[in-house]
Structures are given as C-alpha cells and as structure tokens.
Design a protein around this motif. Structure first.
Motif, PDB file in Angstrom:
ATOM      1  N   VAL A 138       0.809  -1.221   0.000  1.00  0.00           N
ATOM      2  CA  VAL A 138       0.000   0.000   0.000  1.00  0.00           C
ATOM      3  C   VAL A 138       0.846   1.277   0.000  1.00  0.00           C
ATOM      4  N   PRO A 139       1.880   1.421   0.858  1.00  0.00           N
ATOM      5  CA  PRO A 139       2.691   2.649   0.773  1.00  0.00           C
ATOM      6  C   PRO A 139       3.360   2.820  -0.585  1.00  0.00           C
ATOM      7  N   LEU A 140       3.799   1.718  -1.176  1.00  0.00           N
ATOM      8  CA  LEU A 140       4.448   1.800  -2.482  1.00  0.00           C
ATOM      9  C   LEU A 140       3.449   2.184  -3.567  1.00  0.00           C
ATOM     10  N   VAL A 141       2.234   1.663  -3.463  1.00  0.00           N
ATOM     11  CA  VAL A 141       1.187   2.029  -4.424  1.00  0.00           C
ATOM     12  C   VAL A 141       0.839   3.506  -4.291  1.00  0.00           C
ATOM     13  N   ILE A 142       0.777   4.014  -3.067  1.00  0.00           N
ATOM     14  CA  ILE A 142       0.491   5.442  -2.867  1.00  0.00           C
ATOM     15  C   ILE A 142       1.590   6.293  -3.498  1.00  0.00           C
ATOM     16  N   LEU A 143       2.839   5.905  -3.300  1.00  0.00           N
ATOM     17  CA  LEU A 143       3.943   6.647  -3.924  1.00  0.00           C
ATOM     18  C   LEU A 143       3.864   6.576  -5.449  1.00  0.00           C
ATOM     19  N   ARG A 197      11.374   9.392  -6.715  1.00  0.00           N
ATOM     20  CA  ARG A 197      10.171   8.805  -6.115  1.00  0.00           C
ATOM     21  C   ARG A 197       9.904   7.420  -6.685  1.00  0.00           C
ATOM     22  N   GLU A 198      10.022   7.277  -7.987  1.00  0.00           N
ATOM     23  CA  GLU A 198       9.761   5.987  -8.624  1.00  0.00           C
ATOM     24  C   GLU A 198      10.818   4.950  -8.239  1.00  0.00           C
ATOM     25  N   LYS A 199      12.039   5.400  -8.019  1.00  0.00           N
ATOM     26  CA  LYS A 199      13.076   4.469  -7.565  1.00  0.00           C
ATOM     27  C   LYS A 199      12.770   3.962  -6.163  1.00  0.00           C
ATOM     28  N   PHE A 200      12.215   4.825  -5.324  1.00  0.00           N
ATOM     29  CA  PHE A 200      11.812   4.391  -3.988  1.00  0.00           C
ATOM     30  C   PHE A 200      10.642   3.398  -4.055  1.00  0.00           C
ATOM     31  N   VAL A 201       9.862   3.445  -5.123  1.00  0.00           N
ATOM     32  CA  VAL A 201       8.756   2.500  -5.298  1.00  0.00           C
ATOM     33  C   VAL A 201       9.286   1.120  -5.668  1.00  0.00           C
ATOM     34  N   VAL A 202      10.177   1.048  -6.637  1.00  0.00           N
ATOM     35  CA  VAL A 202      10.592  -0.248  -7.179  1.00  0.00           C
ATOM     36  C   VAL A 202      11.699  -0.905  -6.356  1.00  0.00           C
ATOM     37  N   LEU A 225      10.652  -3.580  -3.637  1.00  0.00           N
ATOM     38  CA  LEU A 225      10.086  -4.787  -4.244  1.00  0.00           C
ATOM     39  C   LEU A 225      11.182  -5.631  -4.890  1.00  0.00           C
ATOM     40  N   ILE A 226      12.113  -4.978  -5.565  1.00  0.00           N
ATOM     41  CA  ILE A 226      13.234  -5.720  -6.152  1.00  0.00           C
ATOM     42  C   ILE A 226      14.044  -6.406  -5.066  1.00  0.00           C
ATOM     43  N   ALA A 227      14.306  -5.697  -3.985  1.00  0.00           N
ATOM     44  CA  ALA A 227      15.095  -6.264  -2.885  1.00  0.00           C
ATOM     45  C   ALA A 227      14.392  -7.474  -2.274  1.00  0.00           C
TER      46      ALA A 227
END
Length: 510
Positions: free
Chosen positions: A96-101, A456-461, A464-466
């Motif tokens: 959810v936090p990643l989707v909001i970002l 911001r998009e790097k903080f999203v992905v 999940l990659i990690a």
C-alpha cells in the motif's frame, strides 16, 4: 506486545486515515498524498512489530480478539491470524505505501478529487486487512463484500478506457459470487449450531451431501474472486481499466482473498467435500495455466497482458492447494506472497511506462530502452520474476508447487510445467517489443519518454526488487511462518505426505 490488539488496530487505522484524508481541502492535494503515505507507513510499522511478535512454533491462531456484535445471531468481531494470514497482512502493509507513492499523480491526471482517491486506497487497505484477519465467518463475509466498494470507485472514477464497463463487470461478478457464499454462510450457521465462530464450526460434523453443497457455495465465490478458469473474464477488463496502483492491489492482494478463502474455509470446514471436488479443481487449475498463458501471448495491451499472466499464476496456486501435500501447499501460500510482489512490481512499472507514452498498446512502443534504460531494466527484471527465473522469489514457490504435486499427481505436474515455457514466451515477447529492438521514431516525439525513473519511482521499485531477490535466495523466514499453518490445514482434511518409496530411501542412504 502479545496482548496488544494488533488486528483490530490494523483494521481500523486505515479507515481513520481515510476519513482524515477525505476531509482535507481539495485545493491542497499534496497534503492529502503526504498524510495518506504517512498513515500507510504507520500500518507498515505496526505490521512489522506484529510479525516479530508472532511465535511460529506457538498456537496456530495468535493475536486473537473477540468483541460481541450481534449476540442473537452468534456474530462477533473476532480476529485471529495464523501464518497464512500473517504473510498476507505483511504483503498488504508493504504494497500500500508503495502504491500510494507510485500513484502520486494518477488522480490529478483523471481530473477528479485527489483526497478522495487516496482515501479510497486507505479504505481498501482497511477492508483487505479485515478480510484476512477475520476469524468469524459472518465478519469475513462482510469484509469480502465491502471490499468491492472502494475498488469499484477506483476503477470507475479514476480508471482509463472503458472504466465504467470494467467497474460494473468487476462488481457484478464478485457480487454474484458473494450471493453464493451468503447462501452457504446461512446454511453453515444452521447446521453449525447457530454460530459463526471459525473454531467452533471447524469441530462440527456435517453430513456428506450438505457438506458438498456448502463447499460449492464457498468455492464458487472464491473461484470468481481468485479468479480461476472459467470465472476469470472480469480480471483482464478490470486490470486493463484500473489505474496502475489500484491494478497492482487488485492482482497483488484482492485476488488472493479467493485462494486464502479456500485454504481457511473450504478445506478445514468441509474436508470430505474438498477431497471429493479436488480432481475438478486441479483440472480447472491446469486449464487456467495453459489457457491464460496462450491468451497472454496474443495480447497487445500491456495491462491486459499482465492480467492474463495473473490468471495463469493462480492456476499454479490452485494446483498447489488441491494437491494436498505440505510441499505444494507451502508453495501455494508462498506463491500468493511472491506473486503479489512480482506482479505488483510489474503492474507498477508498466503503469510508469504507459504514463510516459500515453498508451498501453505494445505496438506503440519499440526500442524504449534506448530512451529510458533504467525503467526498461526494471521492466525486464519484473518480467523475469513473473516467469519465475531461478534466483527470484516466484521460482521457489513454483518449484515447491510442482515438486509437491508431482509426488501425488504426475500428469497434472507435467502439464502445469508447460506453463513455464509459455510464460517465457509472453514475457520475453513483451519485453522485446516494448524496450528492445529498433527505436520507434514516434517515441522521440513524446516528452515523457525522455524521462527515466525519478527518485520517487526508484523508492517505489527498490523495496520490491530487494524483497524478490532476498526471498529468491533465502525464503526461510517466510516458510518458517507458513509451514505450521499449512501442516495444520493438511491435518484438518486428514491428508499426509506420501512416504518415499523403498528405492528412494535406499538411494538416499547410499
């Protein structure tokens, strides 16, 4: 901390946050985004504390709470979590936090209320947590149905092309499934001594004929929600029309309610009926794997393609559940988590690519990697995770499902393995036609295609990659939580793993 009411607080907190965000001034959209993100981080922190407090070797259900609701009907606000529910709750808290970002500008592009959009995401989080935390059948049903409302508005009000058609189709399919379950819930209440408590109902002795009908009512609702073939047709429309963030939650979490419901309700409450229907369920799973993969190969719409890949993956989860071995069952639950991470990442990255191009059609791309190399690399990684490349988390779960199924049903495992080949075809074809090859001259005329991933998009992905890499090499922290719950579910239906053959034992000793 074991006495802290984690589940009720986690359920209510996003709803309170949604009310706060919804009433913020419309002319201050940035404030609404920031408050929604901060509130989702609070839920994540509480979920991490709950995960640490969970005793994998302790009771099957922990963090139990019960508050009287409708005593005349035997209904209560009862919450409890086993290892399966705990894993799904953590998936919600992470996504959810990643989707909001990732959705930071989605509402603005739709020209609708920004605070309402992020409030709907928090309401959706509330209902998702509630449906996995509920230990009362009626409470589960309420969350199961209410969960449709925020997603309906996210698709219908903030979606893309044919959003209203897709939203209505999604709502009607799920509503019809819910009506089947409602009939079964009422029947279960009658034969179960007028109680909705899961633990009490799990001890009830139900006649064979009645059990099969009740199982069918629950299973149809869960098969539609999952979705299994042939109840799948709503997902490509909903996934294709929904905003990328909402679509990530749709395929990453909401669909898991179906497979979770089978594990939590169908198998333990109706063990004999589960075994009787298992061959049919396995057949639906295998057909779904091959059928959806073939349809994915022929898609020209990126979001519809990802939606079809999810249908194929749910076929693997269904096979793992109804193989009735601890290996396959653990693989199925792990697949639920890993699919949420990998497909959530894939949907978010596809959304970023579509936002830059202004089109979801694969034919409108070509050679995009030359303009946005980092975004193209993340898309490639997400695709490899989706096809279960060794070293990524989905590989572990897919391997467990196949090897656990092979020990009891070799034909099903062999046919399901063909889905891996088809997955490589549709994923690599998608990546090749969007980001590789000759650069499409039209892309150079689109301003968005000159902008690679921002901070911001790097903080999203990145998270999940990690997680996908970490769980691909070291899934033990999760499997240690899942295994006891899966073993308890196998005990509920009276199934044990097949003993190794004499030849295998002798070979091992050598």
């Amino acid at each position: 901390m074991s006495n802290f009411p984690f589940l009720s607080v986690l359920t209510v907190a996003p709803l309170v946050g949604a009310l706060v965000v919804a009433f913020l001034p419309r002319h201050r959209p940035e404030l609404a985004k920031q408050v929604a993100f901060a509130w989702s981080l609070l839920v994540l922190v509480l979920s991490v504390v709950m995960w640490v407090s969970f005793n994998a070797g302790g009771d099957r259900f922990q963090f139990r709470e019960s508050y009287s609701w409708i005593p005349n009907w035997g209904v209560s606000f009862t919450f409890a979590a086993d290892g399966i529910a705990l894993v799904m709750l953590m998936l919600i808290a992470v996504l959810v936090p990643l989707v909001i970002l990732a959705s930071w500008h989605d509402a603005e592009s739709s020209k609708r209320s920004v605070p309402v959009y992020f409030a709907l995401l928090l309401v959706l989080e509330c209902t998702m947590i509630g449906v996995f935390a509920a230990a009362d059948v009626f409470l589960f049903y309420v969350f199961f149905e209410v969960m449709l409302v925020p997603m309906y508005f996210l698709i219908g009000s903030y979606g893309g092309h044919q959003r209203q058609y897709a939203a209505v189709k999604f709502f009607l399919y799920s509503l019809v499934g819910g009506l089947f379950m409602l009939a079964a819930v009422i029947g279960l209440w009658v034969v179960g001594g007028k109680t909705f408590d899961w633990q009490a109902l799990s001890q009830v002795d139900i006649s064979t004929g009645t059990e099969r009908w009740l199982f069918l009512g629950f299973f149809l609702a869960f098969a539609i929600k999952a979705p299994f073939f042939p109840f799948h047709t709503w997902l490509p429309d909903a996934g294709g029309a929904a905003p990328a963030g909402a679509a990530a939650l749709l395929v990453g979490v909401l669909d898991k309610v179906g497979t979770f419901g089978i594990l939590r309700y169908c198998l333990p409450l109706f063990p004999e009926a589960s075994k009787w229907f298992a061959p049919w369920a396995l057949a639906l799973g295998v057909i779904g794997i091959i059928y959806a993969a073939l349809l994915a190969v022929g898609q020209n719409d990126l979001k519809r393609l990802v939606s079809y890949t999810s249908i194929a993956h749910f076929g693997f989860i269904g096979v793992g559940i109804f193989a009735f071995t601890t290996q396959a069952g653990t693989g199925a639950v792990l697949y639920m988590l890993n699919h949420g991470l990998a497909t959530g990442l894939l949907f978010l990255v596809v959304g970023m690519l579509i936002a830059r191009r202004g089109s979801a059609l694969i034919s409108d791309f070509g050679g995009a990697g030359k303009l946005v190399p980092v975004l193209a690399g993340v898309l490639f990684f997400a695709g490899l995770a989706s096809l279960a490349l060794p070293g990524t988390a989905p590989f572990i779960s897919e391997f467990l499902v196949l090897i656990g199924t092979f020990t009891v049903n070799k034909p099903v495992a062999v046919i399901a393995t063909l889905g891996i080949i088809l997955a490589a075809a549709y994923v690599l074809w998608m990546v090749q036609r969007t980001t590789q090859g000759t650069l499409n001259p039209a892309l150079t005329e689109v301003d968005g295609m000159r902008k690679d991933l921002n901070l911001r998009e790097k903080f999203v992905v990145a998270p999940l990659i990690a997680l996908i890499v970490l769980l691909g090499f070291y899934p033990k922290p999760v499997t240690d939580v899942i295994n006891p719950a899966v073993q308890a579910t196998m005990d509920d239906i009276g199934r044990t793993d097949p003993a190794p053959s004499v030849g295998t034992v002798q070979e091992a000793r050598r």
